[in-house]
Write an enzyme that holds these catalytic residues in place. Structure first.
Site, PDB file in Angstrom:
ATOM      1  N   GLU A 134     -47.669 -25.694  50.256  1.00 49.76           N
ATOM      2  CA  GLU A 134     -48.398 -26.369  49.182  1.00 49.76           C
ATOM      3  C   GLU A 134     -47.732 -27.688  48.818  1.00 49.76           C
ATOM      4  OE1 GLU A 134     -50.654 -23.460  46.313  1.00 49.76           O
ATOM      5  OE2 GLU A 134     -48.656 -22.627  46.686  1.00 49.76           O
ATOM      6  N   GLU A 168     -49.277 -15.569  50.629  1.00 47.17           N
ATOM      7  CA  GLU A 168     -49.291 -14.961  49.298  1.00 47.17           C
ATOM      8  C   GLU A 168     -50.141 -13.698  49.225  1.00 47.17           C
ATOM      9  OE1 GLU A 168     -48.228 -19.273  48.658  1.00 47.17           O
ATOM     10  OE2 GLU A 168     -49.605 -18.148  49.933  1.00 47.17           O
ATOM     11  N   ALA A 218     -41.995 -20.093  47.098  1.00 46.58           N
ATOM     12  CA  ALA A 218     -41.505 -19.795  45.755  1.00 46.58           C
ATOM     13  C   ALA A 218     -40.312 -18.854  45.800  1.00 46.58           C
ATOM     14  CB  ALA A 218     -42.622 -19.177  44.919  1.00 46.58           C
TER      15      ALA A 218
END
Length: 785
Positions: free
Chosen positions: A146, A166, A102
């Site tokens: 992911e 994460e 991300a």
């Protein structure tokens, strides 16, 4: 070999009642529409048995999954699905890796929650009616992995790394990762991978079942990786290979096994039950349990609920603050593109070509190893041959240990040590690009060394001192080129600790600062530029912390009663354990040099007079047994504490109160003066930003990362108004007698500095870092940076 047999080769649509309702990605698009910009490159390529659409993520340097990337990837997979000539899809990354995950900057802006969100993109890949294969090279991290798990198969190049880190940001994988990974690799492996955040190599990932095929290193690796992915697609089309929708798999463990595995993992992760910094790891366990016991749709709802809760938690806010703080420490004017310093720093490799280190002690040896590990040729200089040989033996011993543990081959060790030269003469450093002095803390000795370096070293050589407290300007003035002199304060052990304080003197040039900053980065360390003063940033703040511990010791608390609450706060050790580890004799010698040595008034001086220097003498504030914890376990010493009690009995009463400090008070009394000194450093312009101080304390002093650093903790967790009010209350309650107050600079430490008082009065409790920085820049008196 396949870990599980395929239930189908043709990948029909999943049953909607078993899945989360689809939203944005359900909208079909015109297959002839142009791609939405260059974020994802869409190309068609014909392989022997099928035409394949290749979707290449293009967002350098790490292919972060920004909103633009998510939109383009979603559009690309829908376009391929709608094109009758396309038989399959390959997802790959451009440049050095697949995807770093991300775009963290979108967390603060809210763009991470703008459609299409990453879970929808991953579901769209999985829902595609044609085989979709991830071709992984370099890093596939976080959301990048992911995305790969949303594909029907994964092939990885040798040398790739796969991770879900994460947890290091206080959150959990939020795009279906907590639901897909357990279905692919099982509950135990999934918990281990996600709660540690550790990277997996392709071989380990293949053994787990995460990767379907590993492509060996060698020539034309990118092409062979694509061919392996295309082969998976062709195998799925002819029914010879299995491709799986991971959300439709079931975890292999029984429900009872899942319950026991999750419970054991939680016990190991949080043995004390205090939750400090462990919220995300424990939430991962809950999400994995949902994956193993509930349908995908329900498990995904659990995942989404947990990540929403974690994202606003103090722990996650602190860890994300540190993420950006570490990346911001070297965004300094000296390194700006187009400046002389920026140009010099761009050539970081040459800075570590030939390096000299003076001093073969523990610190010097660690610095030597740091440079050897990045390919430098190092010349180690000592005054006496016996000390030199002892230092070289210690360096070799560390590499021997690496060989024994399989971290290095014997051949590599020989190559590394082959780049280490030794000398008894500073004159042999004439060809060095940089020299780091690491002798003991004595100004006259250091000035003499730098006067010799001035004569011996070539023009433009970086002349660095590893002093932890002494005046950089006084050292630089021993040379005719003070612009080339700079502090490079490593932390012990230097080959392990990541932090380096880069200390600018009054005459240190911008080019020197930039070159040392680049050299520090080349060493794979975190360099923070600070100004010159006694103790710089870290040790100057630390003095306030240890002084208050000293007052509490004199009040009647023994070392364990002070160290315990500090550890409970999250520090790896308390002030007295830290003294034993570093060596109590270091500050003892400093006090002697400054003329403040007084064993009749200061028990720390009496302690060293007994020869109790700490771990190295098996006795300090604690005692140490070589048979217990390899001689590093602090053991309470009742005999010493009896002597301490007798010492106290001969001293005037420290203060008016008869009540002993509570555990919470002990921690706050240690840390409030430390924070106050941090604000004073900001006010004086010695430290650039509060975030710089936080990085120094997390990487150099063991401040718990989940509290974000002392300045973040003070602003966002304690609150500045609360801190100032408590400081005033503590100052009144525990004000010591005049002698103790003078020895420990009590009034100075417990009077909130003007910047702290002004910030507490002017800024709202929920202030952000940008507002704090702006207020500080407008308020402070100047800068030494």
């Amino acid at each position: 070999p396949e870990r599980r047999p395929a239930r189908r080769a043709s990948l029909p649509r999943a049953k909607e009642d078993a899945r989360v309702p689809r939203q944005e990605h359900r909208t079909r698009i015109d297959p002839t529409a142009a791609m939405a910009g260059p974020a994802v490159r869409y190309t068609l390529r014909r392989f022997p048995a099928a035409q394949v659409a290749i979707l290449e993520l293009c967002n350098p340097p790490v292919n972060a999954l920004s909103k633009e990337i998510r939109e383009a990837l979603l559009q690309g997979v829908q376009r391929a699905d709608a094109d009758p000539d396309v038989r399959g899809v390959i997802v790959k990354g451009a440049g050095a890796g697949f995807s770093g995950g991300a775009d963290i900057s979108e967390f603060a802006s809210g763009r991470a929650l703008e459609a299409p969100v990453l879970p929808d993109v991953c579901d769209a890949l999985e829902d595609c009616s044609k085989p979709v294969v991830a071709a992984i090279h370099g890093n596939a991290m976080g959301g990048g992995l992911e995305v790969a798990m949303g594909c029907h198969a994964r092939v990885a190049a040798e040398g790739a790394t796969l991770s879900l880190p994460e947890v290091k940001l206080g959150i959990l994988p939020g795009a279906g990762g907590t639901q897909r990974l357990p279905r692919l690799v099982g509950v135990k492996h999934a918990i281990s991978v996600m709660t540690s955040g550790r990277p997996l190599g392709p071989a380990e990932a293949h053994d787990m079942g995460l990767v379907d095929e590993v492509v060996p290193a060698g020539g034309e690796l990118e092409e062979r990786l694509l061919e392996a992915a295309a082969s998976r697609i062709e195998g799925a089309l002819d029914g010879s290979l299995a491709l799986r929708r991971s959300s439709e798999l079931t975890c292999p463990e029984s429900e009872n096994t899942v319950t026991n595995t999750v419970a054991e993992a939680k016990r190991i992760l949080n043995p004390t039950g205090n939750m400090g910094g462990k919220e995300s790891a424990l939430a991962i366990c809950d999400a994995v349990a949902a994956a193993a016991t509930q349908p995908y749709a329900e498990g995904l709802r659990v995942e989404q609920r947990l990540i929403r809760e974690l994202a606003v938690s103090p722990t996650s806010l602190a860890l994300r603050h540190l993420f950006f703080a570490e990346r911001g420490v070297l965004k300094i004017p000296e390194l700006a593109p187009g400046t002389p310093g920026g140009a010099a720093a761009a050539d970081g490799a040459t800075l570590t070509r030939n390096v000299g280190v003076i001093g073969a002690g523990t610190m010097g040896g660690g610095i030597v190893i740091s440079f050897l590990n990045v390919g430098a040729n190092v010349t180690l200089v000592e005054a006496k041959d016996e000390a030199l040989q002892r230092g070289v033996a210690s360096i070799a011993k560390i590499y021997d240990r690496d060989v024994a543990r399989g971290r290095m081959t014997a051949e590599k060790k020989a190559e590394v040590l082959g780049r280490l030269n030794t000398s008894l003469s500073i004159a042999d450093l004439s060809d060095c690009d940089a020299v780091v002095e690491a002798v003991f803390e004595n100004m006259e000795v250091k000035q003499s060394i730098f006067a010799s370096l001035d004569k011996a070293c070539k023009p433009g050589a970086l002349l660095c001192t590893n002093t932890s407290t002494l005046d950089i300007d006084a050292i630089a003035n021993a040379t005719s080129r003070p612009g080339d002199v700079i502090g490079m304060h490593f932390f012990s052990p230097a080959n392990i600790m990541k932090l380096v304080e880069i200390v600018k003197g009054a005459n240190t040039s911008s080019e020197t600062t930039a070159r040392v900053a680049a050299m520090t980065k080349r060493l794979r360390k975190v360099g923070v530029v600070v100004g010159n003063c006694d103790g710089f940033v870290g040790n100057r703040m630390l003095a306030s912390y240890t002084d208050e511990a000293g007052i509490m010791l004199e009040e009647g608390l023994d070392p364990p009663a002070i160290d315990g609450p500090v550890r409970d706060f999250g520090m790896p050790m308390g002030p007295f354990q830290m003294g034993d580890l570093a060596g109590n004799d270091i500050t003892w010698r400093v006090r002697k040099g400054k003329g403040t040595y007084n064993p009749e008034k200061n028990f720390a001086d009496a302690l060293c007079d007994m020869g109790r220097y700490g771990q190295k003498t098996q006795a300090g504030w604690y005692k140490y047994d070589p048979k217990v914890g390899r001689g590093r376990m602090p053991l309470p010493d009742d005999d010493l504490y009896a002597q301490l009690a007798d010492f106290r009995s001969r001293q005037p009463k420290v203060n008016r109160t008869s009540a002993a400090a509570t555990a919470d008070e002990v921690a706050e009394r240690c840390f409030f003066p430390l924070v106050n000194e941090g604000f004073r450093l900001l006010e004086e312009g010695i430290a650039r930003t509060p975030a710089d101080i936080d990085v120094i304390y997390v990487y150099g002093y063991g401040w718990p990362a989940w509290r974000g650093g002392p300045m973040h903790w003070a602003v966002h967790q304690e609150g500045l108004r609360s801190l100032v009010q408590k400081m005033d209350a503590y100052r009144s309650k525990y004000e010591p007698n005049a002698d103790v107050a003078e020895r420990y600079s009590y009034d100075y430490r417990w009077t909130p500095c003007s910047l702290l008082r002004a910030a507490a009065a002017a800024l709202p409790e929920a202030t952000d870092d940008a507002d704090l920085n702006a207020f500080m820049r407008a308020y402070r008196k100047g800068s030494k940076l």
